[in-house]
Design an enzyme around this catalytic site. Sequence first.
Site, PDB file in Angstrom:
ATOM      1  N   CYS A  81      27.642  -2.683  -6.330  1.00  0.00           N
ATOM      2  CA  CYS A  81      27.301  -1.946  -7.556  1.00  0.00           C
ATOM      3  C   CYS A  81      28.498  -1.146  -8.075  1.00  0.00           C
ATOM      4  CB  CYS A  81      26.072  -1.082  -7.323  1.00  0.00           C
ATOM      5  SG  CYS A  81      25.356  -0.533  -8.877  1.00  0.00           S
ATOM      6  N   GLU A 170      21.244  -4.040  -0.035  1.00  0.00           N
ATOM      7  CA  GLU A 170      20.733  -3.193   1.046  1.00  0.00           C
ATOM      8  C   GLU A 170      19.271  -2.797   0.878  1.00  0.00           C
ATOM      9  OE1 GLU A 170      22.716  -2.378  -1.356  1.00  0.00           O
ATOM     10  OE2 GLU A 170      22.749  -0.254  -1.858  1.00  0.00           O
ATOM     11  N   SER A 223       6.833  20.475  18.092  1.00  0.00           N
ATOM     12  CA  SER A 223       5.459  20.429  17.569  1.00  0.00           C
ATOM     13  C   SER A 223       4.620  19.438  18.362  1.00  0.00           C
ATOM     14  CB  SER A 223       5.482  20.009  16.105  1.00  0.00           C
ATOM     15  OG  SER A 223       5.851  18.636  16.013  1.00  0.00           O
ATOM     16  N   GLY A 224       5.311  18.581  19.135  1.00  0.00           N
ATOM     17  CA  GLY A 224       4.585  17.528  19.837  1.00  0.00           C
ATOM     18  C   GLY A 224       4.559  16.238  19.025  1.00  0.00           C
ATOM     19  N   GLY A 225       4.976  16.316  17.752  1.00  0.00           N
ATOM     20  CA  GLY A 225       5.062  15.116  16.911  1.00  0.00           C
ATOM     21  C   GLY A 225       6.259  14.263  17.319  1.00  0.00           C
ATOM     22  N   VAL A 226       6.365  13.081  16.729  1.00  0.00           N
ATOM     23  CA  VAL A 226       7.396  12.125  17.151  1.00  0.00           C
ATOM     24  C   VAL A 226       8.809  12.694  16.965  1.00  0.00           C
ATOM     25  CG1 VAL A 226       8.341   9.818  16.760  1.00  0.00           C
ATOM     26  CG2 VAL A 226       5.894  10.211  16.512  1.00  0.00           C
ATOM     27  N   ASP A 227       9.074  13.262  15.784  1.00  0.00           N
ATOM     28  CA  ASP A 227      10.453  13.646  15.464  1.00  0.00           C
ATOM     29  C   ASP A 227      10.973  14.767  16.359  1.00  0.00           C
ATOM     30  OD1 ASP A 227       9.745  11.904  13.551  1.00  0.00           O
ATOM     31  OD2 ASP A 227       9.741  13.323  11.891  1.00  0.00           O
ATOM     32  N   SER A 228      10.188  15.831  16.497  1.00  0.00           N
ATOM     33  CA  SER A 228      10.698  16.931  17.326  1.00  0.00           C
ATOM     34  C   SER A 228      10.722  16.520  18.797  1.00  0.00           C
ATOM     35  CB  SER A 228       9.900  18.224  17.106  1.00  0.00           C
ATOM     36  OG  SER A 228       8.583  18.091  17.553  1.00  0.00           O
ATOM     37  N   SER A 229       9.806  15.641  19.204  1.00  0.00           N
ATOM     38  CA  SER A 229       9.803  15.190  20.606  1.00  0.00           C
ATOM     39  C   SER A 229      11.064  14.398  20.925  1.00  0.00           C
ATOM     40  CB  SER A 229       8.590  14.288  20.881  1.00  0.00           C
ATOM     41  OG  SER A 229       7.416  15.005  20.664  1.00  0.00           O
TER      42      SER A 229
END
Length: 513
Positions: A81, A170, A223-229
């Site tokens: 581009c 992409e 938090s126990g969520g995926v990202d912070s874990s």
Amino acid sequence: MSQTIAVIDFGSQYTQVIARRIRECQVYSKIYHYKTSAEQLRADGVIGIILSGGPSSVFSPKAPIPDRGLFELGVPVLGICYGIQLMGHLLGGKVSKSTHREYGHGTLTIQKPGRLFNKLPKKLRVWNSHGDKLIELPPGFAAIGTTDNSPFAVIEDRKRDFYGIQFHPEVFHSERGVDVIRNFLVNVCGARQDWTTKDFIEHAVADIRKTVGKKSRVLLGLSGGVDSSVAAALLHKAIGKQLTCVFVDNGLLRAGEREQVESLYARNFKIDLRVVDASKLFLRRLKGVTDPEKKRKIIGITFVEVFEKSLKSIGHADYLAQGTLYPDVIESVAIGDNPAALIKSHHNVGGLPERMKLKLLEPLRELFKDEVRAVGEACGLPREVVWRQPFPGPGLGVRVAGEITKARLDVLKAADTILQEEMMASGWYWKVWQSFCVFLPVKSVGVIGDERNYADVIALRIVESKDAMTADWTRLPYDLLQKISNRITNEVRDVSRVVLDISSKPPATIEWE
Ligand code: XMP
């Protein structure tokens, strides 16, 4: 030593997507600011260069122009581009301000596949987003592909291994786009496809160690969520005891959630984990509040307050780590008046880093969700954590419709535990986007034995989605629904009725509040 593909960033919103596609091809890439010198690229041993798109026009006085020396390094160059326009502009071709902007889908016709379109169909649906276009080829180049609006949609100079593409290979909407990128990496640059998640982890660990050093202390809100874990697991691998995780129990968690976090991180991973029980404070502040937005605000403000207070009691720290992912970051290099980085505000815990003079550490900020999951698995996190369904920040607070009380939360938690057990046992948990119960603020008449039972109502919300932007309700088998409903009404005393939410998003949202 990995072979490096340099992605030169001209401020495109897709620069990180290019890097992601390169990783998908198992090749290592590094994003460079457009002002990086050719000498630096040579010193880094890059084996190929991709010039990204960008919002500018080559005619603008503020147009980002790279070091022309990068065309003399003797390595292949692919301009995408804005990148192809730059090549035209800098290598002796002609670019025109187009009267005809080209946005969205177009059909690409390949006349001569060459190495870039090797073994690909002659016609492909591709995605465009450009105003200017190349109208005269630079010396040495030939056109090998066209679209309705661009006679020079794909160009090549085989002698120097320079290529230009006017569309965006992409993006997901360009058919076989990743194959075009792979062809450039492998057929043209001769890259080895040996870059894996393990390599990413090694690089990330080395980077974190270099940034943090041996003495600094890092805090992470878990938090126990995926990202912070995953961020916690990666940071722990890198800096061990220099990491302290803080988990706030706001009283709006699902049954057993706090215990699971304690068992996994403190006992299993031996992470320095501080659990702050603030459930009473949250419930006190939420007393009598029924408006969903007010609830969310109270929960948000109280979280920041509790988190800040707990950080003070932990003592000195230098960094606040966050599990920010690339889709949370809209980032581009500063060009003209463009802001350098915009981060969704909810990820920047209420301006905490500035107030507490903490530096931000975001080890996952270049990754997309599926890549984060792969990193989590490679760091030894269990499947239940890595693949768990999204859970909203305000927790069960937005799943008790109306006023939040301890009694209502207890009913909701008991019902939700049954739903999760049945979803897991049937395998449906892994097939849907989210499955949860909602407590409705109505009473309904039921009958148990010969007695009237005037009790609560629970709604089941089970949805399919790709990105939470749109969603549809999942057609669970009737037998499974029956089992869930029977168990909830039999095992949770205070529930007399279970209803199923059959609304799609839009017009409904996934959560009820
Ligand atoms: P809605 O209800 O807007 O939800 O369709 C879309 C997705 O976002 C989740 N969600 C949240 N996540 N903080 C979060 O981290 C929040 O305040 C929040 N509200 C909704 C929701 O669970 C769904 O996956």
